[in-house]
Scaffold this motif. Sequence first.
Motif, PDB file in Angstrom:
ATOM      1  N   LEU A   1      -4.795  -2.875   2.330  1.00  0.00           N
ATOM      2  CA  LEU A   1      -5.443  -1.863   3.166  1.00  0.00           C
ATOM      3  C   LEU A   1      -6.503  -2.574   3.995  1.00  0.00           C
ATOM      4  CD1 LEU A   1      -6.113   1.140   3.937  1.00  0.00           C
ATOM      5  CD2 LEU A   1      -7.686   1.136   1.986  1.00  0.00           C
TER       6      LEU A   1
ATOM      7  N   THR B   1      -8.017  -1.274  -4.371  1.00  0.00           N
ATOM      8  CA  THR B   1      -6.748  -1.447  -3.653  1.00  0.00           C
ATOM      9  C   THR B   1      -6.528  -2.858  -3.132  1.00  0.00           C
ATOM     10  OG1 THR B   1      -7.767  -0.765  -1.540  1.00  0.00           O
ATOM     11  CG2 THR B   1      -6.795   0.960  -2.915  1.00  0.00           C
TER      12      THR B   1
ATOM     13  N   ALA C   1      -8.441  -4.280  -0.579  1.00  0.00           N
ATOM     14  CA  ALA C   1      -8.566  -4.095   0.863  1.00  0.00           C
ATOM     15  C   ALA C   1      -9.495  -5.138   1.474  1.00  0.00           C
ATOM     16  CB  ALA C   1      -9.077  -2.695   1.181  1.00  0.00           C
TER      17      ALA C   1
ATOM     18  N   PRO D   1      -1.637  -0.267   5.557  1.00  0.00           N
ATOM     19  CA  PRO D   1      -2.340   0.817   6.263  1.00  0.00           C
ATOM     20  C   PRO D   1      -3.660   0.333   6.852  1.00  0.00           C
ATOM     21  CG  PRO D   1      -1.667   1.494   4.050  1.00  0.00           C
ATOM     22  CD  PRO D   1      -1.512   0.003   4.125  1.00  0.00           C
TER      23      PRO D   1
ATOM     24  N   LEU E   1      -8.788   6.758   1.211  1.00  0.00           N
ATOM     25  CA  LEU E   1      -7.390   6.430   0.946  1.00  0.00           C
ATOM     26  C   LEU E   1      -6.445   7.512   1.454  1.00  0.00           C
ATOM     27  CD1 LEU E   1      -7.713   4.900  -2.631  1.00  0.00           C
ATOM     28  CD2 LEU E   1      -7.769   3.751  -0.421  1.00  0.00           C
TER      29      LEU E   1
ATOM     30  N   SER F   1      -6.136   7.244   5.200  1.00  0.00           N
ATOM     31  CA  SER F   1      -5.253   6.151   5.620  1.00  0.00           C
ATOM     32  C   SER F   1      -3.791   6.511   5.410  1.00  0.00           C
ATOM     33  CB  SER F   1      -5.602   4.875   4.845  1.00  0.00           C
ATOM     34  OG  SER F   1      -5.384   5.058   3.456  1.00  0.00           O
TER      35      SER F   1
ATOM     36  N   TRP G   1      -1.275   0.077  -4.165  1.00  0.00           N
ATOM     37  CA  TRP G   1      -2.711   0.145  -4.438  1.00  0.00           C
ATOM     38  C   TRP G   1      -3.009   0.260  -5.925  1.00  0.00           C
ATOM     39  CZ3 TRP G   1      -3.850   4.561  -0.415  1.00  0.00           C
ATOM     40  CH2 TRP G   1      -3.802   4.034   0.868  1.00  0.00           C
TER      41      TRP G   1
END
Length: 629
Positions: free
Chosen positions: A131, A163, A165, A280, A392, A395, A413
């Motif tokens: 992410l 996740t 990210a 994402p 989340l 997204s 995730w």
Amino acid sequence: MSRRSWIQANFCKRECVKFLPVSRDHHRCYPVCQVCQSLVRCCCGRLIAEHVGPYSGLLGHGPGPDSTDEEEWYVLRHTSVSPTDAFGLLDFQASTKRTCHAKYVRLSSDTPPELLVQLMLREWHMEMPKLVISVHGGTESFPLSPRVYQAFSTGLITAAESTGAWILTDGINTGVSKYVGDAVKVYGSHDQRKRNVVGITPWGIIENNSDLIGCDVFRHYQALGNPLSKRASLNGMHSHFLLVDDGTMGKSGCQIDLRKRLERHIHFQKIHPRLPEHVPLVCVVVEGGPAILSVVLEYVRRSSPVPVLVFEGTGRAADLLALIHKQTAVDRKLDLDIKEDVLLRIQEMFGVERQEASELLNIIMECMEHRELITIFDSESEDLQEADAAILTTSLRGTRASPEEQLNITLAWDRADVAKDNILVYGQQWQAGSLEQTMLDALLMDRVSFVKLLIENGMSMNRFLTISRLEQLYNRHKGSSDHFLRHIIEDARQTRLPAVYRISLIDIGMVIEYLIGGAYRSTYTRKSFRAMYSRFHNPAKEGGKETSSPFCNARKSPLTPKTSPSRSHFHRTARPCRQQCSSIGKRWRCSYGSMESRLWPGQLWPASFTVLWQKKPRRAIWVTACPKN
């Protein structure tokens, strides 16, 4: 090629090579005039004394004030590129609670995003993100209420660390970037590998950027800048810095295009090797000036639109977007009295004239045409979800993916809570077999929470675990544990397996018996299962005779024996016991005093007993167990 030579071969810096003065007034003096040396600046932002290019356009040599043929300064035309001279590791001072190091590189504003990703993954050893959270907002200092700050900080860090990210910011030590750094400091993990906060900062606005010059160097950096300086210092809680150079000094904006291209490139990468979905991308807005409104409009109008989460209550642009989003919820139009009030608020908030305020309102209304991509998070409301879940779910909304694809994203995730609350909901229709593939991916990716969630939602493991799926799970390549299983099979079979050997369920049965020591007969090694297994792999041969199975073919293949059968642990403990007990009863009975228990063939006896036994065909064996003397 070493890291130093690779970076210098692929990344460049930019320097202005032609002096074009900002002011077009004629100077009736010599080029070496001290006034010109300290006052006249080039369009790139440097003084004459700081300029490295040839002198041009001053002191009567340039066009006159009434001339219309004035040359404009362009980055590509008036700058030259050369190998970068600034990259290495920063050590931020004034950080006593934890070690704050950050990797950095100075690079040209037109650097391809493919090289940037290669730098981050190969040279900086970052993991591919699942992410991308792009944080935008005010660049100047602004206050946040404690409740809003806590909601933003905990939500951002929880969403990022849970996740895997990447967080992208401007990287400076003021405004929203400073709040991101404070969130990492208070709520972030101390593990450097989980701190993926990337600052994309213009090289020309950095305080004391000359101290960073050096190839593969270790530099101490003071994050506290000069309050009287117009330049900015870097935030010490960021983990990586991309210092974007377009040849200018003291000017911002060159990082915007590179940041867009990097986000777009990452967005089209696969989120996981097993899954076809892309990474994402979500934009988070906190406060912000007029430029943020244009940023939001650009995100929602892309061919692959990016969802936007606005934190209400942070001020200025964020509050305006939240206000108009609520006022246009019904018919997407503003009443005249509300429109007039909004225009007055824009004028007062940004300090602009009415015409510019009207233009900004038009930008906001264009954003509202894509209101389904904009989510307003009100930290004062108790009915809304947590901030990390809001990031989340926002997204997910922008991916325009089917429920199956959204479930795969949450699987990558490892956020079963998001899947439970937003995807696996009552009334959702699922195609036959779609959840079975998700279950297989969850098992292969070690997502235990998702396995439990799918079972709770009706997944039958009895129907799911077929022979082919079980063998697929046993044959997955998972590093050292995969080699360990192959070694156990080799010990059990007393043969060396080929490199391309595929493990069968019959092999797994032999391993179970080998590890228990002959006290258990596995289902996978029984004659009935072998026959069924052979029919499964040879459906055309279902006659009365048994056909050769993959297991039988594997045993007939030329395998290298490891040890002789007489010295095998498997033959010593399991097979002799099974052969001796083949003609006798089903179970043994042990009686000692008032204690009575049933022991299956191959079960170990207590060490304090001496076993006396007697064979009687077709009858149960009575065994008297007496204590040792």
